[in-house]
Design an enzyme around this catalytic site. Structure first.
Site, mmCIF file in Angstrom:
data_model
loop_
_atom_site.group_PDB
_atom_site.id
_atom_site.type_symbol
_atom_site.label_atom_id
_atom_site.label_comp_id
_atom_site.label_asym_id
_atom_site.label_seq_id
_atom_site.Cartn_x
_atom_site.Cartn_y
_atom_site.Cartn_z
ATOM 1 N N LYS A 1 0.844 -1.207 0.000
ATOM 2 C CA LYS A 1 0.000 0.000 0.000
ATOM 3 C C LYS A 1 0.881 1.261 0.000
ATOM 4 C CE LYS A 1 -1.727 1.731 3.988
ATOM 5 N NZ LYS A 1 -1.476 3.159 4.130
ATOM 6 N N ASN A 2 1.914 1.270 0.839
ATOM 7 C CA ASN A 2 2.699 2.496 0.973
ATOM 8 C C ASN A 2 3.640 2.743 -0.208
ATOM 9 O OD1 ASN A 2 1.374 3.009 3.303
ATOM 10 N ND2 ASN A 2 3.091 2.562 4.681
ATOM 11 N N ARG B 1 -4.395 10.875 4.326
ATOM 12 C CA ARG B 1 -3.338 11.896 4.342
ATOM 13 C C ARG B 1 -2.378 11.782 3.166
ATOM 14 N NH1 ARG B 1 -1.602 14.634 8.519
ATOM 15 N NH2 ARG B 1 0.432 14.282 7.605
ATOM 16 N N CYS C 1 -4.777 13.293 13.192
ATOM 17 C CA CYS C 1 -5.280 11.956 12.930
ATOM 18 C C CYS C 1 -5.049 11.081 14.141
ATOM 19 C CB CYS C 1 -4.682 11.374 11.654
ATOM 20 S SG CYS C 1 -3.149 10.549 11.894
ATOM 21 N N ARG D 1 0.373 15.200 12.675
ATOM 22 C CA ARG D 1 1.232 14.854 11.529
ATOM 23 C C ARG D 1 1.377 16.060 10.609
ATOM 24 N NH1 ARG D 1 -0.936 9.023 9.571
ATOM 25 N NH2 ARG D 1 0.962 8.949 8.332
ATOM 26 N N PRO D 2 2.323 16.943 10.917
ATOM 27 C CA PRO D 2 2.502 18.141 10.107
ATOM 28 C C PRO D 2 3.094 17.839 8.724
ATOM 29 C CG PRO D 2 4.197 18.034 11.801
ATOM 30 C CD PRO D 2 3.317 16.839 11.999
ATOM 31 N N ASP E 1 5.287 20.289 7.402
ATOM 32 C CA ASP E 1 6.265 21.376 7.276
ATOM 33 C C ASP E 1 7.506 20.979 6.471
ATOM 34 O OD1 ASP E 1 6.621 19.662 9.559
ATOM 35 O OD2 ASP E 1 8.229 20.966 10.247
ATOM 36 N N LEU E 2 7.932 19.719 6.594
ATOM 37 C CA LEU E 2 9.155 19.315 5.883
ATOM 38 C C LEU E 2 8.913 19.250 4.372
ATOM 39 C CD1 LEU E 2 10.327 16.528 8.357
ATOM 40 C CD2 LEU E 2 11.219 18.853 8.147
ATOM 41 N N ASP F 1 4.637 0.962 12.086
ATOM 42 C CA ASP F 1 3.399 0.331 11.595
ATOM 43 C C ASP F 1 3.231 -1.104 12.108
ATOM 44 O OD1 ASP F 1 2.714 2.616 10.306
ATOM 45 O OD2 ASP F 1 3.080 1.904 8.275
ATOM 46 N N VAL G 1 8.451 7.416 16.556
ATOM 47 C CA VAL G 1 8.154 8.050 15.260
ATOM 48 C C VAL G 1 6.933 8.979 15.343
ATOM 49 C CG1 VAL G 1 7.632 7.640 12.813
ATOM 50 C CG2 VAL G 1 9.223 6.126 14.020
ATOM 51 N N ARG H 1 -8.812 -0.142 4.844
ATOM 52 C CA ARG H 1 -7.980 0.836 4.129
ATOM 53 C C ARG H 1 -6.629 0.229 3.763
ATOM 54 N NH1 ARG H 1 -6.564 5.698 7.420
ATOM 55 N NH2 ARG H 1 -5.060 5.647 5.734
HETATM 56 C C1 UD1 Z 1 4.442 6.929 6.104
HETATM 57 C C2 UD1 Z 1 3.522 5.727 5.964
HETATM 58 C C3 UD1 Z 1 2.998 5.322 7.324
HETATM 59 C C4 UD1 Z 1 4.156 5.093 8.295
HETATM 60 C C5 UD1 Z 1 5.105 6.293 8.313
HETATM 61 C C6 UD1 Z 1 6.350 6.057 9.147
HETATM 62 C C7 UD1 Z 1 2.587 6.024 3.753
HETATM 63 C C8 UD1 Z 1 1.412 6.306 2.903
HETATM 64 N N1 UD1 Z 1 2.438 6.092 5.073
HETATM 65 O O1 UD1 Z 1 3.653 8.002 6.624
HETATM 66 O O2 UD1 Z 1 2.255 4.122 7.161
HETATM 67 O O3 UD1 Z 1 3.631 4.916 9.599
HETATM 68 O O4 UD1 Z 1 5.528 6.611 6.971
HETATM 69 O O5 UD1 Z 1 7.026 4.920 8.711
HETATM 70 O O6 UD1 Z 1 3.653 5.705 3.244
HETATM 71 N N2 UD1 Z 1 6.780 14.797 10.170
HETATM 72 C C9 UD1 Z 1 6.967 16.136 10.439
HETATM 73 N N3 UD1 Z 1 6.868 17.013 9.398
HETATM 74 C C10 UD1 Z 1 6.604 16.609 8.111
HETATM 75 C C11 UD1 Z 1 6.412 15.233 7.864
HETATM 76 C C12 UD1 Z 1 6.517 14.362 8.917
HETATM 77 O O7 UD1 Z 1 7.207 16.537 11.571
HETATM 78 O O8 UD1 Z 1 6.532 17.460 7.214
HETATM 79 C C13 UD1 Z 1 6.858 13.842 11.296
HETATM 80 C C14 UD1 Z 1 5.508 13.164 11.536
HETATM 81 O O9 UD1 Z 1 4.671 13.949 12.334
HETATM 82 C C15 UD1 Z 1 5.900 11.881 12.210
HETATM 83 C C16 UD1 Z 1 7.252 11.568 11.553
HETATM 84 O O10 UD1 Z 1 7.696 12.760 10.944
HETATM 85 O O11 UD1 Z 1 6.074 12.082 13.583
HETATM 86 C C17 UD1 Z 1 7.179 10.459 10.514
HETATM 87 O O12 UD1 Z 1 6.277 10.805 9.507
HETATM 88 P P1 UD1 Z 1 6.482 10.374 7.997
HETATM 89 O O13 UD1 Z 1 7.700 9.543 7.864
HETATM 90 O O14 UD1 Z 1 6.371 11.600 7.158
HETATM 91 O O15 UD1 Z 1 5.215 9.459 7.783
HETATM 92 P P2 UD1 Z 1 4.207 9.487 6.570
HETATM 93 O O16 UD1 Z 1 4.927 9.699 5.288
HETATM 94 O O17 UD1 Z 1 3.068 10.385 6.909
#
Ligand code: UD1
Length: 420
Positions: free
Chosen positions: A22-23, A94, A118, A123-124, A126-127, A307, A329, A399
């Site tokens: 899925k991811n 998301r 969520c 889950r921001p 910003d990056l 996960d 995480v 999902r």
């Molecule tokens: C993806 C996976 C999800 C998995 C996660 C971590 C998909 C569709 N989803 O989610 O199943 O649990 O990786 O392995 O692939 N963060 C920030 N700022 C940002 C982006 C992220 O602070 O701009 C933080 C998030 O709040 C979180 C951490 O980084 O605490 C990890 O998030 P991220 O790796 O981005 O997860 P997703 O891509 O949302």
């Protein structure tokens, strides 16, 4: 609303095939917007999240054919007519935010609803935005939307991620492949799904080096072509079946896996007393000895996957001894624990740590799937809980797991889906 009813059953036995990841498929569908050619994606898991992503790119103008029987998706992105990702779709999933990079790269503009909070924490994005801004995009926020625009092509840039975010790495990578000049992503995520997305982009004609390491170098190209790609196996689905086998004291071969992607899960299950043997594309799980407590800390890949955290919590609830589970995480990924406790699990949560004291008996109860993986954890607990477990809100499970109940039944589980 559909529910699962699960009765304590016999140990799981047999063979099961993991579906495509899925991811991986979600960013790859978004990446198909980068070409005006036709993309064929194979090994698609036919999941609600995949349907939502298809709905989103259709609303942007792509033509999509989902061949469910063949697990194949054909996307024609020749005519992108819209650059707005509405709240209804982003709120549902998301990962919809992943169309921002491709839209900015190809159309020079994207207006995407800001994802809300969520069930697994704040889950921001910003990056993601920091990356687009570094590449020359003007970004404004208003009325719940983020609007990003660029004059001409995006410009290559050096981008350091404060955290190796999977989504930010993917979004910036997709924006960079059509940018002018070189982009370097430092402290990039190294998950197998990033490598799979890169394989897709590279076969489309992108110039990417270093995917799977923490520094990715992308030399922008002018255009990309449509290609055929098969997505990698779903390591989290496979891992969930490994834990299901272990908790039930079963003996199951899981096929269509990349054993290396599951190293941390295999290691922790071995520590818990489960026998794991690996072949080239399958994993054999044999349980039956008493389960032992283990300590687990989640990390970005190649650490223990967040996960798989809740599924392991279900397992450790019935292992002998005290386990400590630390989530690093996400900031709030223990919501399901109050549901597990309703089934008799002995767990104390303190911030990002959970202390699990193994008990020899869980009890069936009515519990709610608070999110996708939490829902799977409750199903696993239901396999060994005395009596009947009723799980509500199973749309979360649908999902991310293709035919979850059907696959478990094939292994001998007593689980039915009740629609009413
Ligand atoms: C993806 C996976 C999800 C998995 C996660 C971590 C998909 C569709 N989803 O989610 O199943 O649990 O990786 O392995 O692939 N963060 C920030 N700022 C940002 C982006 C992220 O602070 O701009 C933080 C998030 O709040 C979180 C951490 O980084 O605490 C990890 O998030 P991220 O790796 O981005 O997860 P997703 O891509 O949302």
């Amino acid at each position: 609303m559909p529910r699962f009813l699960i009765n304590k059953g016999t140990p799981l036995r047999g063979r099961i095939r993991a579906s495509g990841a899925k991811n991986s498929v979600l960013p790859i569908i978004a990446a198909s917007l980068l070409t005006d050619g036709k993309s064929t994606i194979e090994e698609i898991p036919c999941l609600n999240d995949v349907r939502t992503m298809c709905e989103l790119i259709e609303c942007l103008g792509a033509r999509v054919r989902l061949e469910e029987g063949q697990n194949r998706l054909i996307i024609d992105s020749g005519n992108i007519t819209n650059t707005v990702a509405p709240y209804e779709l982003v709120n549902k999933m998301r990962a919809s935010f992943l169309v921002m990079g491709p839209l900015l790269a190809r159309q020079g503009m994207a207006k995407i609803s800001l994802p809300g909070g969520c069930a697994i924490g704040n889950r921001p994005v910003d990056l993601h935005l920091k990356g687009f801004a570094a590449m020359g995009a003007d970004i404004v926020q208003g009325h719940g939307y983020i609007i990003a625009k660029t004059r001409g092509r995006l410009r290559g840039s050096r981008i350091y991620l404060d955290f190796p975010s999977v989504g930010a790495t993917e979004n910036i990578l997709m924006a960079a492949v059509l940018a002018e000049g070189q982009t370097i992503i430092e402290n990039a995520a190294i998950e197998p799904e990033i490598v799979d997305l890169t394989t897709f982009l590279t076969s489309m004609g992108a110039d990417i080096k270093g995917a799977g390491t923490d520094t990715i170098r992308i030399n922008g190209v002018k255009e990309l072509k449509g290609v055929t790609h098969a997505v990698i196996p779903d390591r989290i689905e496979a891992g969930t079946f490994m834990v299901a086998t272990a908790i039930s004291g079963g003996d199951v071969i899981i096929e269509n896996v990349v054993p290396d992607h599951l190293k941390p899960v295999s290691a922790k299950l071995r520590e818990a007393g489960v026998e794991i043997s690996e072949e080239l594309t399958s994993i054999h799980v044999r349980a039956g000895k008493p389960l032992k407590a283990v300590d687990i800390k989640t990390h970005p890949y190649p650490g223990f996957p967040t996960d798989m955290q809740s599924q392991m919590a279900a397992l450790l609830s019935v292992a002998s001894g005290t386990s400590i589970l630390i989530e690093t995480v996400f900031d709030n990924r223990f919501m399901y624990i109050s549901e597990l406790k309703r089934m008799g699990a002995k767990i104390k949560v303190e911030g990002r740590s959970a202390v699990i004291e193994g008990t020899d008996k869980l009890m069936g109860a009515t519990v709610r799937a608070t999110d996708l993986r939490a829902g799977a954890a409750l199903v696993l607990a239901g396999l060994v809980a005395e009596g009947t477990t009723e799980i509500t809100d199973i749309e979360h499970i649908d999902r991310g797991y293709m035919n979850f109940d059907e696959k478990l039944r094939k292994l001998g589980a007593d689980i039915v889906r009740v629609e009413d």
